[in-house]
Design a protein around this motif. Structure first.
Motif, short mmCIF file in Angstrom:
data_model
loop_
_atom_site.label_atom_id
_atom_site.label_comp_id
_atom_site.label_asym_id
_atom_site.label_seq_id
_atom_site.Cartn_x
_atom_site.Cartn_y
_atom_site.Cartn_z
N PRO A 198 -1.70 -12.26 -6.28
CA PRO A 198 -1.15 -12.23 -7.64
C PRO A 198 -2.18 -12.56 -8.70
CG PRO A 198 -0.40 -14.20 -6.47
CD PRO A 198 -1.20 -13.38 -5.49
N ILE A 199 -2.15 -11.79 -9.79
CA ILE A 199 -2.88 -12.15 -11.01
C ILE A 199 -1.90 -12.82 -11.95
CG2 ILE A 199 -4.00 -11.27 -13.08
CD1 ILE A 199 -5.33 -9.14 -11.40
N ASP A 200 -0.74 -12.19 -12.13
CA ASP A 200 0.35 -12.77 -12.91
C ASP A 200 1.66 -12.21 -12.35
OD1 ASP A 200 0.85 -10.22 -14.13
OD2 ASP A 200 -0.57 -10.67 -15.73
N THR A 201 2.75 -12.47 -13.03
CA THR A 201 4.07 -12.07 -12.54
C THR A 201 4.17 -10.58 -12.26
OG1 THR A 201 5.04 -13.87 -13.80
CG2 THR A 201 6.54 -12.17 -13.03
N ASN A 202 3.52 -9.76 -13.10
CA ASN A 202 3.65 -8.30 -13.00
C ASN A 202 2.47 -7.61 -12.35
OD1 ASN A 202 6.17 -8.24 -14.40
ND2 ASN A 202 5.03 -8.64 -16.29
N THR A 203 1.37 -8.31 -12.12
CA THR A 203 0.13 -7.66 -11.71
C THR A 203 -0.41 -8.24 -10.42
OG1 THR A 203 -0.38 -7.39 -14.06
CG2 THR A 203 -2.15 -6.94 -12.50
N ALA A 204 -0.65 -7.36 -9.45
CA ALA A 204 -1.32 -7.73 -8.21
C ALA A 204 -2.77 -7.27 -8.31
CB ALA A 204 -0.65 -7.06 -7.02
#
Length: 156
Positions: A70-76
């Motif tokens: 994970p980078i953030d909630t929406n981005t892998a």
């Protein structure tokens, strides 16, 4: 004819995983002058909403690997993509699997970084629908790096 490839979740600390990632590091070192080892920590793919996969041929031999974290909630973030053979669909099978799994984990996009000098990787990602994005994170202001992103869409 493409080889039969099976991609599945596996332990990133296994001997097969270590061997594949060592081959990737050697390959990156020869192409870019940097093994990429400083950009990856195996614990990054053992946290929630992350995974590590190994592709195997019909004989069960490991032929490639890849991971998301994970980078953030929406981005892998796509990490440690490697295929021993560049012509039999291994990379495509791994990437497709990771995209499907990313979507199922609730991500809407995938980002990745590679080096501009690694033209095979740049072409591979462009051919798979990835577009150049602004460099992010540790890749900011690094001219040798190129970052890509792709929005995931649910298959209907």
């Amino acid at each position: 004819m493409k080889d039969y490839i099976i991609v599945r979740l596996e332990d990133p600390k296994s001997q097969d995983a270590k061997s594949l990632m060592d081959l990737l590091s050697d390959t990156l070192q020869s192409i870019t002058g940097d093994s990429g080892k400083n950009s990856f920590d195996v614990t990054d793919v053992t946290v929630p909403r992350s995974l590590f996969v190994i592709a195997r041929n019909q004989q069960g031999e490991p032929v490639g690997c890849g991971a998301i974290r994970p980078i953030d909630t929406n981005t892998a973030e796509l990490k440690r993509m490697y295929a021993k053979s560049k012509s039999n669909g291994v990379g495509t099978a791994i990437l497709s699997y990771l995209e499907e799994q990313s979507w199922s984990l609730g991500y809407s996009q995938i980002w990745l970084e590679t080096r501009l000098v690694n033209q095979k990787a740049v072409s591979f990602y462009e051919n798979k629908g990835y577009t150049r994005i602004s460099n992010y994170g540790k890749y900011l202001n690094r001219e040798e790096c190129v970052c890509f992103g792709k929005y995931l869409r649910q298959e209907t």
